[in-house]
Design a protein around this motif. Sequence first.
Motif, short mmCIF file in Angstrom:
data_model
loop_
_atom_site.label_atom_id
_atom_site.label_comp_id
_atom_site.label_asym_id
_atom_site.label_seq_id
_atom_site.Cartn_x
_atom_site.Cartn_y
_atom_site.Cartn_z
N GLY A 1 -27.27 -53.08 -2.44
CA GLY A 1 -28.48 -53.73 -2.70
C GLY A 1 -27.97 -55.19 -3.25
N GLY A 2 -26.95 -55.39 -3.62
CA GLY A 2 -26.52 -56.79 -4.10
C GLY A 2 -26.91 -56.94 -5.86
N PRO A 3 -25.86 -56.66 -6.55
CA PRO A 3 -25.73 -56.92 -7.90
C PRO A 3 -25.94 -58.30 -8.25
N ALA A 4 -26.85 -58.22 -9.54
CA ALA A 4 -27.20 -59.67 -9.91
C ALA A 4 -26.03 -60.27 -10.66
N PRO A 5 -26.04 -61.58 -10.66
CA PRO A 5 -25.00 -62.33 -11.43
C PRO A 5 -24.87 -61.83 -12.94
N VAL A 6 -23.71 -61.74 -13.37
CA VAL A 6 -23.44 -61.02 -14.77
C VAL A 6 -23.71 -62.18 -15.88
N ASP A 7 -24.01 -61.81 -17.00
CA ASP A 7 -24.51 -62.54 -18.21
C ASP A 7 -23.76 -62.02 -19.31
N LEU A 8 -22.46 -62.87 -19.68
CA LEU A 8 -21.53 -62.58 -20.59
C LEU A 8 -21.90 -63.18 -22.05
N SER A 9 -22.94 -63.98 -22.02
CA SER A 9 -23.32 -64.62 -23.27
C SER A 9 -23.68 -63.75 -24.42
N PRO A 10 -23.09 -63.83 -25.73
CA PRO A 10 -23.32 -62.92 -26.85
C PRO A 10 -24.76 -62.23 -27.13
N PRO A 11 -24.56 -60.95 -27.36
CA PRO A 11 -25.87 -60.38 -27.76
C PRO A 11 -26.60 -60.85 -28.89
N ARG A 12 -27.82 -60.41 -28.98
CA ARG A 12 -28.41 -60.74 -30.36
C ARG A 12 -28.03 -59.98 -31.40
N ARG A 13 -27.88 -60.62 -32.60
CA ARG A 13 -27.46 -59.93 -33.67
C ARG A 13 -28.43 -59.09 -34.23
N ALA A 14 -28.11 -57.83 -34.68
CA ALA A 14 -29.04 -56.83 -35.45
C ALA A 14 -28.58 -56.77 -36.81
N ASP A 15 -29.53 -56.70 -37.76
CA ASP A 15 -29.45 -56.25 -39.05
C ASP A 15 -29.45 -54.69 -39.25
N ALA A 16 -29.08 -54.45 -40.68
CA ALA A 16 -29.15 -53.11 -40.95
C ALA A 16 -30.70 -52.58 -40.62
N ALA A 17 -31.89 -53.01 -41.09
CA ALA A 17 -33.05 -52.71 -40.50
C ALA A 17 -33.25 -52.25 -39.04
N GLU A 18 -32.74 -53.26 -38.32
CA GLU A 18 -33.08 -53.06 -36.84
C GLU A 18 -31.93 -51.85 -36.22
N ILE A 19 -30.68 -51.86 -36.93
CA ILE A 19 -30.05 -50.56 -36.48
C ILE A 19 -30.79 -49.31 -36.94
N ALA A 20 -31.27 -49.21 -37.89
CA ALA A 20 -32.14 -47.94 -38.20
C ALA A 20 -33.21 -47.84 -37.22
N ALA A 21 -33.90 -48.88 -37.12
CA ALA A 21 -35.11 -48.61 -36.06
C ALA A 21 -34.71 -48.18 -34.76
N ARG A 22 -33.51 -48.85 -34.26
CA ARG A 22 -33.24 -48.45 -32.96
C ARG A 22 -32.74 -47.27 -32.76
N LEU A 23 -31.88 -46.61 -33.92
CA LEU A 23 -31.57 -45.18 -34.10
C LEU A 23 -33.16 -44.13 -34.19
N ALA A 24 -33.72 -44.76 -35.03
CA ALA A 24 -35.11 -43.87 -35.04
C ALA A 24 -35.76 -43.74 -33.89
N ALA A 25 -35.54 -44.83 -32.97
CA ALA A 25 -36.22 -44.88 -31.57
C ALA A 25 -35.68 -44.17 -30.65
N GLY A 26 -34.49 -43.43 -30.99
CA GLY A 26 -33.86 -42.76 -30.00
C GLY A 26 -32.87 -43.47 -29.11
N GLU A 27 -32.62 -44.61 -29.60
CA GLU A 27 -31.65 -45.51 -28.81
C GLU A 27 -30.01 -45.10 -29.18
N TRP A 28 -29.16 -45.81 -28.56
CA TRP A 28 -27.83 -45.41 -28.62
C TRP A 28 -27.25 -46.52 -29.62
N VAL A 29 -26.50 -46.09 -30.69
CA VAL A 29 -25.83 -47.39 -31.36
C VAL A 29 -24.21 -46.67 -31.47
#
Length: 456
Positions: A239-267
């Motif tokens: 289909g044609g891959p999109a251009p790659v974006d290697l800019s740094p991801p957003r920074r997560a603090d402890a509260a966000e890490i906990a929230a993402r785990l609670a939501a079933g996301e992968w850490v």
Amino acid sequence: MSFVDTVEVPGLGNRGYLAGGAHGAVAVDPPRDVDRVIEAVARRGVRLTHVVETHVHNDYVSGGLELARLTGARYVVPAGARVAYERLPVADGDVLGIEQGLALRALTTPGHTPHHTSYVLEEAGRAVAVFTGGSLLIGTVGRPDLVEPRLTGELARAQHASAHRLAAELPDGTAVLPTHGFGSFCSAGDASGTATTIGRERTVNAALVKDVDTFVAELLAGLDDVPAYYAHMGPLNAGGPAPVDLSPPRRADAAEIAARLAAGEWVVDLRDRVAFAAGHVPGSLNVEAGGQLATQLAWLLPRGRPVTLLAESADRIAAAQRELTRVGIDRPAAAATGTPESWLRAGEHPRSFPRGTFAELAAHGPEGVVVLDVRRDTERAANHVRGSVHIPLHQLRERLADIPAGTVWVHCAGGMRAAVAASLLDAAGRDVVAVDDAFPAARAAGLPVLAADPTG
């Protein structure tokens, strides 16, 4: 005088190439992170005339379309490949001029895919190298079962014929430069060594020393599991891959890490397995940076599930991010650097689990213990610990309920996959010991190891 530079992609067991002369060059099967190829072009001081694909890849996202767009090179894809973008379709016998006296000649070599094409690098009309993609590899060939099950037998026979065509039409001294075969799951067998020639392959390659019926029967019998994410790579590349974006991801603090785990996301904690076992964020998964990070994580991760990366340093996050783009995990949802204590909220404590050896397992004895083997089926078939439970790592997430009660001593062939499995089990609340040991030590420790019957 021609040159060939290798673009290593060790995490996936692949190679891309930059080949050319004093003024012009071509890129063959480039990885997704095309800045590496652009830097190689700049070092050589040449103009990139063509970006060439041997086939629509099933194991990684190609950077070919983006590389051609950024450099103005012609994008060359086999004519038989069904793709959704403009490209220069190449057919058998077509010649691509690189510069005066240097060219690529296309040879159709179906087998890995129906449209697979190899390219002979010719200098002053003489073959000096052949880019064989997933056709003729070092001592083996590319697997024929990644396109469509009903075509597998036909493609296996085509692989045999394509290998013989290459051997018949090229001089013994021609360097064979495959894309797969350096640990890639696209390889149909174990490749040995890092360099070869047509002459050497005539004497050692299974496709060239065995008759077609024997070759096909043994090839099909030896095929290993296919990583689940492969199902998404071919359509993405077509289909044609999109251009790659290697800019740094957003920074997560402890509260966000906990929230993402609670939501079933992968850490995903990228630290080494020793550090992870000693202390980690409860519920996080351990896949060591380096090694086969992209293959293991993409095989396990449900497609599209957000992933947050944890590591000691921003450099480690950036390297992992680059590697993951090659398998279509384009943007981490977030990332954090530091230590487990900095990733946890106030009042929370890291979890840990013990590591062990096969000697320690033997000394412990079988009482109340589950020995879990997470190697692949082909590895298990060769030998295994008597009484052990077998669940390949890539199936473990869906089969946790199949593991009997008791402390789980989990092992693989060398320790890396056992560490991933231990983190999954720990996150599920199981008592686990990660066996960080080479499997041959199991027999030396006195464990009852059953070997395959050589007589069948």
